[in-house]
Write a protein that holds these residues in place. Structure first.
Motif, PDB file in Angstrom:
ATOM      1  N   LEU A   1      -2.610  14.647  10.706  1.00  0.00           N
ATOM      2  CA  LEU A   1      -3.591  14.266  11.723  1.00  0.00           C
ATOM      3  C   LEU A   1      -4.485  13.124  11.244  1.00  0.00           C
ATOM      4  O   LEU A   1      -4.758  12.175  11.994  1.00  0.00           O
ATOM      5  CB  LEU A   1      -4.441  15.475  12.115  1.00  0.00           C
ATOM      6  CG  LEU A   1      -3.723  16.578  12.901  1.00  0.00           C
ATOM      7  CD1 LEU A   1      -4.645  17.777  13.110  1.00  0.00           C
ATOM      8  CD2 LEU A   1      -3.238  16.053  14.251  1.00  0.00           C
ATOM      9  N   ALA A   2      -4.951  13.190   9.996  1.00  0.00           N
ATOM     10  CA  ALA A   2      -5.818  12.132   9.465  1.00  0.00           C
ATOM     11  C   ALA A   2      -5.069  10.808   9.370  1.00  0.00           C
ATOM     12  O   ALA A   2      -5.601   9.743   9.736  1.00  0.00           O
ATOM     13  CB  ALA A   2      -6.355  12.544   8.098  1.00  0.00           C
ATOM     14  N   SER A   3      -3.813  10.848   8.903  1.00  0.00           N
ATOM     15  CA  SER A   3      -3.029   9.619   8.750  1.00  0.00           C
ATOM     16  C   SER A   3      -2.678   9.018  10.108  1.00  0.00           C
ATOM     17  O   SER A   3      -2.674   7.788  10.276  1.00  0.00           O
ATOM     18  CB  SER A   3      -1.748   9.918   7.974  1.00  0.00           C
ATOM     19  OG  SER A   3      -2.049  10.436   6.699  1.00  0.00           O
ATOM     20  N   THR A   4      -2.382   9.881  11.080  1.00  0.00           N
ATOM     21  CA  THR A   4      -2.067   9.388  12.420  1.00  0.00           C
ATOM     22  C   THR A   4      -3.275   8.709  13.041  1.00  0.00           C
ATOM     23  O   THR A   4      -3.144   7.709  13.758  1.00  0.00           O
ATOM     24  CB  THR A   4      -1.574  10.536  13.317  1.00  0.00           C
ATOM     25  OG1 THR A   4      -0.472  11.191  12.680  1.00  0.00           O
ATOM     26  CG2 THR A   4      -1.116  10.015  14.664  1.00  0.00           C
ATOM     27  N   THR A   5      -4.471   9.238  12.775  1.00  0.00           N
ATOM     28  CA  THR A   5      -5.700   8.597  13.262  1.00  0.00           C
ATOM     29  C   THR A   5      -5.804   7.175  12.724  1.00  0.00           C
ATOM     30  O   THR A   5      -6.105   6.223  13.460  1.00  0.00           O
ATOM     31  CB  THR A   5      -6.937   9.403  12.831  1.00  0.00           C
ATOM     32  OG1 THR A   5      -6.849  10.721  13.372  1.00  0.00           O
ATOM     33  CG2 THR A   5      -8.220   8.744  13.319  1.00  0.00           C
TER      34      THR A   5
ATOM     35  N   PRO B   1       0.819  -1.226   0.000  1.00  0.00           N
ATOM     36  CA  PRO B   1       0.000   0.000   0.000  1.00  0.00           C
ATOM     37  C   PRO B   1       0.843   1.262   0.000  1.00  0.00           C
ATOM     38  O   PRO B   1       0.432   2.282  -0.561  1.00  0.00           O
ATOM     39  CB  PRO B   1      -0.824  -0.123   1.291  1.00  0.00           C
ATOM     40  CG  PRO B   1      -0.024  -1.014   2.180  1.00  0.00           C
ATOM     41  CD  PRO B   1       0.644  -1.991   1.250  1.00  0.00           C
ATOM     42  N   PHE B   2       2.018   1.214   0.627  1.00  0.00           N
ATOM     43  CA  PHE B   2       2.894   2.378   0.670  1.00  0.00           C
ATOM     44  C   PHE B   2       3.280   2.810  -0.742  1.00  0.00           C
ATOM     45  O   PHE B   2       3.180   3.993  -1.100  1.00  0.00           O
ATOM     46  CB  PHE B   2       4.138   2.034   1.495  1.00  0.00           C
ATOM     47  CG  PHE B   2       5.091   3.178   1.683  1.00  0.00           C
ATOM     48  CD1 PHE B   2       4.938   4.057   2.736  1.00  0.00           C
ATOM     49  CD2 PHE B   2       6.142   3.384   0.812  1.00  0.00           C
ATOM     50  CE1 PHE B   2       5.806   5.124   2.919  1.00  0.00           C
ATOM     51  CE2 PHE B   2       7.021   4.431   0.976  1.00  0.00           C
ATOM     52  CZ  PHE B   2       6.847   5.307   2.036  1.00  0.00           C
ATOM     53  N   ILE B   3       3.689   1.836  -1.559  1.00  0.00           N
ATOM     54  CA  ILE B   3       4.070   2.144  -2.934  1.00  0.00           C
ATOM     55  C   ILE B   3       2.852   2.508  -3.767  1.00  0.00           C
ATOM     56  O   ILE B   3       2.863   3.465  -4.545  1.00  0.00           O
ATOM     57  CB  ILE B   3       4.811   0.956  -3.568  1.00  0.00           C
ATOM     58  CG1 ILE B   3       6.122   0.696  -2.843  1.00  0.00           C
ATOM     59  CG2 ILE B   3       5.077   1.200  -5.046  1.00  0.00           C
ATOM     60  CD1 ILE B   3       6.832  -0.572  -3.279  1.00  0.00           C
TER      61      ILE B   3
ATOM     62  N   ILE C   1      -0.933   1.921   4.589  1.00  0.00           N
ATOM     63  CA  ILE C   1      -1.762   2.985   4.022  1.00  0.00           C
ATOM     64  C   ILE C   1      -1.465   4.311   4.723  1.00  0.00           C
ATOM     65  O   ILE C   1      -1.275   5.348   4.085  1.00  0.00           O
ATOM     66  CB  ILE C   1      -3.259   2.628   4.142  1.00  0.00           C
ATOM     67  CG1 ILE C   1      -3.580   1.393   3.289  1.00  0.00           C
ATOM     68  CG2 ILE C   1      -4.134   3.814   3.727  1.00  0.00           C
ATOM     69  CD1 ILE C   1      -4.989   0.882   3.439  1.00  0.00           C
ATOM     70  N   ALA C   2      -1.422   4.271   6.061  1.00  0.00           N
ATOM     71  CA  ALA C   2      -1.117   5.488   6.824  1.00  0.00           C
ATOM     72  C   ALA C   2       0.273   6.003   6.485  1.00  0.00           C
ATOM     73  O   ALA C   2       0.479   7.206   6.271  1.00  0.00           O
ATOM     74  CB  ALA C   2      -1.231   5.196   8.325  1.00  0.00           C
ATOM     75  N   ARG C   3       1.240   5.094   6.396  1.00  0.00           N
ATOM     76  CA  ARG C   3       2.616   5.489   6.052  1.00  0.00           C
ATOM     77  C   ARG C   3       2.695   6.065   4.647  1.00  0.00           C
ATOM     78  O   ARG C   3       3.530   6.927   4.363  1.00  0.00           O
ATOM     79  CB  ARG C   3       3.550   4.285   6.162  1.00  0.00           C
ATOM     80  CG  ARG C   3       4.064   4.041   7.575  1.00  0.00           C
ATOM     81  CD  ARG C   3       5.276   3.136   7.519  1.00  0.00           C
ATOM     82  NE  ARG C   3       6.319   3.729   6.694  1.00  0.00           N
ATOM     83  CZ  ARG C   3       7.178   3.019   5.961  1.00  0.00           C
ATOM     84  NH1 ARG C   3       7.113   1.707   5.928  1.00  0.00           N
ATOM     85  NH2 ARG C   3       8.093   3.625   5.252  1.00  0.00           N
ATOM     86  N   GLY C   4       1.828   5.570   3.753  1.00  0.00           N
ATOM     87  CA  GLY C   4       1.822   6.077   2.397  1.00  0.00           C
ATOM     88  C   GLY C   4       1.537   7.564   2.329  1.00  0.00           C
ATOM     89  O   GLY C   4       2.045   8.272   1.446  1.00  0.00           O
TER      90      GLY C   4
END
Length: 391
Positions: free
Chosen positions: A58-62, A36-38, A98-101
C-alpha cells in the motif's frame, strides 16, 4: 496496477522519442528506473521480511501513483519540456524506480502467504497470465490513446488505474509474517538473501541466465526506433509501437494458458535453457525483419518463450526459498531479473549508438544464445533440475 504501468511505459517511450529523437535517451529511461531499484534492493528485501507485506504494498503503491500523476501534470507544461527536454520525465521515472524497489520483493513474498505450497507453480503461472494480460492491453491502449487523443489523456488514464489499484489492494486480506528462526545482526540480515542465492547453484545460475539474457536481448526499448526507421510506419507509428510492445505479452498469455495445463516443472532446467535460446533467436529475427507482421510474429514468439522462463524461475524462487527469507531472496531475484530489463534498455541505447540499430539488436540476440550455452555447461544442477520432484 500493471495495466497503468504498461500504458505509462509506452507513453513515456513515445514522448521521450518525440522530444529527443534519440535512441540513447530511450535507453536512459531504463537506467533512471534501474538505479533506485538496485540501490534499494538490500533494504527493501529486509523490510519485506520484518513488516507485514500488505502495508509495504500500500505504501509503495501510494508513491507510485504520486509519480504517475506527476507525469500527467508535467506534460501539461509544454514550455518546461521544450526548455529542459526529457530530464523532468527521467526524474519522475527515478521515483517510480523507488516504488518498484519495494514492490519487487514484496509481491512474490506475499503470494506465498496466499496459497498452499503445492500450488506455488500453478499460482505463479496464473499470476503471470494476469500480468501478461494487462501487459497486452497496456501498450495497445497507450498507443491508441496517444494516436486518438493525446499524451495528457494517456497519462491521466494510467494514473487513474494505478490509483484504483491502491483501493483494490486494500480489500486483500492481511497476513502475519512467517516466524523468524534466529536473530541476526542488521548487516547479516541485510545480506542473508545474497548469501543464500550465491550458495545455491540452481538459483544463482537461473537468475544469472535471465540477467544476461534480458540485458543483451532487450529489443523492446528500440521499438519506437524500429517502427519509425526500419518499418517506416509514418503517421501510424504510435499505434504500431503499441502493438509491437504488446506482441511479447500476447505470446506470453497463449503460452501461459498452455503452461497452466502442462506445467514446465518436469525437466525444468532443460525447459529453461530451450526457452532462453528460443528467445534469443526471436530477437535476431526481429532485428532482420523490415515487415510489420513478421516483426510482430517474432516478438509474439519471444514472449511465449519468455513465459516458460518466467514460470520456471519463479517456481524455483517459491520452492527453494525459506519462508522467513523470501523477501530478501526475492530482492536478489529483482536485482538479477527486474533491473536487467531497465539496464537492458540502456544497453540497447548504447549499442545502437555505437553499432547502429539493426546490428545492435542482432548482437544482443547472439550474446543471449552464447550465455545460455555457457550456463548450460557451468551449472549441471540447473541442467538436471526437475521441480516436479520438489513440489
Amino acid at each position: 496496477m500493471t495495466l497503468g504501468v504498461q500504458i505509462q511505459g509506452v507513453v513515456v517511450g513515445i514522448q521521450v522519442y518525440k522530444l529527443t529523437h534519440s535512441a540513447f535517451q530511450l535507453g536512459l529511461i531504463g537506467l533512471a528506473e534501474a538505479i533506485p531499484f538496485i540501490g534499494l534492493s538490500f533494504f527493501s528485501g529486509y523490510v519485506a521480511d520484518i513488516i507485514r507485506r500488505k502495508k509495504i504494498i500500500l505504501a509503495s503503491t501510494t508513491f507510485l501513483l504520486l509519480a504517475s500523476w506527476s507525469l500527467f501534470f508535467v506534460s501539461h507544461n509544454v514550455a518546461l519540456l521544450h526548455e529542459l527536454g526529457a530530464w523532468p520525465i527521467f526524474g519522475i521515472i527515478f521515483c517510480t524506480g523507488i516504488a518498484r524497489g519495494f514492490l519487487g520483493p514484496v509481491f512474490p513474498a506475499f503470494l506465498s502467504q496466499l496459497v498452499p505450497r503445492k500450488l506455488y507453480p500453478n499460482a505463479t503461472t496464473w499470476q503471470s497470465n494476469l500480468w501478461q494480460t494487462a501487459a497486452v492491453l497496456g501498450p495497445a491502449m497507450g498507443g491508441m490513446l496517444i494516436g486518438w487523443e493525446s499524451v495528457i489523456v494517456a497519462y491521466g488514464t494510467c494514473s487513474s488505474l494505478i490509483t484504483l489499484s491502491f483501493f483494490l489492494m486494500m480489500l486483500v486480506t492481511n497476513h502475519p509474517l512467517p516466524p523468524i528462526e534466529k536473530k541476526e545482526s542488521l548487516v547479516k540480515s541485510l545480506t542473508a538473501g545474497f548469501r543464500f542465492v550465491f550458495s545455491n547453484q540452481v538459483m544463482l545460475a537461473a537468475f544469472s541466465l535471465d540477467l544476461f539474457a534480458v540485458l543483451f536481448g532487450g529489443a523492446v526499448a528500440m521499438i519506437p526506433v524500429f517502427a519509425n526507421e526500419v518499418l517506416h510506419a509514418g503517421k501510424d507509428a504510435d499505434s504500431i509501437i503499441g502493438w509491437l510492445r504488446a506482441a511479447p505479452a500476447i505470446g506470453a498469455i497463449v503460452s501461459g494458458f498452455l503452461l497452466a495445463r502442462f506445467p514446465p516443472t518436469k525437466h525444468a532446467g532443460r525447459n529453461l535453457f530451450i526457452a532462453v535460446i528460443g528467445f534469443g533467436c526471436c530477437i535476431i529475427g526481429f532485428a532482420l525483419s523490415d515487415i510489420f507482421l513478421l516483426s510482430f510474429i517474432f516478438l509474439l514468439i519471444s514472449g511465449a518463450f519468455d513465459q516458460v522462463s518466467v514460470v520456471v524461475r519463479q517456481s524455483i524462487l517459491q520452492l527453494l526459498a525459506p519462508d522467513n527469507m523470501r523477501g530478501r531472496i526475492a530482492a536478489v531475484n529483482g536485482i538479477f531479473i527486474g533491473s536487467s530489463n531497465e539496464i537492458g534498455e540502456f544497453e540497447s541505447g548504447v549499442t545502437a549508438k555505437m553499432m547502429g540499430n539493426i546490428p545492435s539488436v542482432i548482437f544482443g540476440g547472439c550474446m543471449t544464445i552464447a550465455i545460455v550455452i555457457a550456463v548450460m555447461f557451468s551449472a549441471p544442477k540447473l541442467r538436471n533440475l526437475d521441480l516436479a520432484k520438489i513440489t
